[in-house]
Design an enzyme around this catalytic site. Structure first.
Site, mmCIF file in Angstrom:
data_model
loop_
_atom_site.group_PDB
_atom_site.id
_atom_site.type_symbol
_atom_site.label_atom_id
_atom_site.label_comp_id
_atom_site.label_asym_id
_atom_site.label_seq_id
_atom_site.Cartn_x
_atom_site.Cartn_y
_atom_site.Cartn_z
ATOM 1 N N ARG A 66 0.636 -1.353 -0.139
ATOM 2 C CA ARG A 66 -0.009 0.043 -0.003
ATOM 3 C C ARG A 66 0.728 1.199 0.075
ATOM 4 O O ARG A 66 0.410 2.257 -0.792
ATOM 5 C CB ARG A 66 -1.032 0.063 1.157
ATOM 6 C CG ARG A 66 -2.159 -1.076 0.922
ATOM 7 C CD ARG A 66 -3.066 -0.903 2.286
ATOM 8 N NE ARG A 66 -2.626 -1.215 3.404
ATOM 9 C CZ ARG A 66 -2.399 -2.185 4.136
ATOM 10 N NH1 ARG A 66 -2.552 -3.497 3.189
ATOM 11 N NH2 ARG A 66 -1.763 -2.684 5.376
ATOM 12 N N ARG A 85 20.362 -7.926 5.392
ATOM 13 C CA ARG A 85 19.787 -9.426 5.631
ATOM 14 C C ARG A 85 20.825 -10.193 6.248
ATOM 15 O O ARG A 85 20.488 -11.117 6.697
ATOM 16 C CB ARG A 85 19.186 -9.516 4.571
ATOM 17 C CG ARG A 85 19.923 -10.054 3.441
ATOM 18 C CD ARG A 85 19.398 -10.540 1.902
ATOM 19 N NE ARG A 85 20.243 -11.421 1.260
ATOM 20 C CZ ARG A 85 21.283 -10.866 0.523
ATOM 21 N NH1 ARG A 85 21.876 -9.748 0.820
ATOM 22 N NH2 ARG A 85 21.857 -11.831 -0.228
#
Length: 156
Positions: free
Chosen positions: A35, A108
């Site tokens: 979104r 990561r």
């Protein structure tokens, strides 16, 4: 042949549910990123920031079956507390992986390394536990007793 009782797998079940909760949380964060960056379904590309969040979620989903298999086999055949503890460390590593990946590709790596090493540890526990179970079941060799006997009968 022995029966497994619910208390023999209680901690494994709890860690499994925590892992399920983690997957739901990552899915919600991925939806929020979709979104935020206006990525319309079914697209999964278009914004590098979204793509990192999406890949972090997908990679976590890809590794989840491996995590479950190794943790449960280690817990049933090696030691429930050790396997559940390793499972919690794995989930912590995946959390670090996800949060780090959302910031940068390099971010990561610490979480990925931690969770990867933990998978190998659970795999090792699984192999040791299964080896012992096979030796007991089919050859009537109690590896634990033999190793303890060797250890305590050493001459110093």
């Amino acid at each position: 042949m022995s029966l497994i009782h619910t208390e023999d797998v209680l901690l494994l079940a709890i860690v499994t549910l925590i892992g399920g909760y983690q997957l739901v949380s990552f899915a919600k964060l991925t939806g929020a990123a979709r979104r935020k960056f206006k990525i319309v379904y079914p697209a999964v590309t278009g914004n590098p920031d979204f793509e990192r969040v999406y890949r972090a979620q997908q990679n976590t989903l890809e590794f989840f079956p491996i995590f479950l298999c190794t943790m449960w086999v280690a817990g049933v055949y090696f030691h429930q507390i050790a396997a559940a503890g390793a499972g919690l460390v794995y989930l912590y590593g995946r959390n670090k992986y996800f949060s780090g990946y959302t910031v940068s590709v390099e971010g990561r790596l610490p979480g990925f390394r931690l969770s990867g090493k933990t998978l190998y540890a659970m795999l090792g526990m699984s192999v040791v536990g299964l080896t012992h179970a096979v030796l007991m079941e089919y050859l009537n060799i109690n590896l634990k007793v033999k190793l303890l006997h060797m250890y305590y009968n050493k001459k110093y």
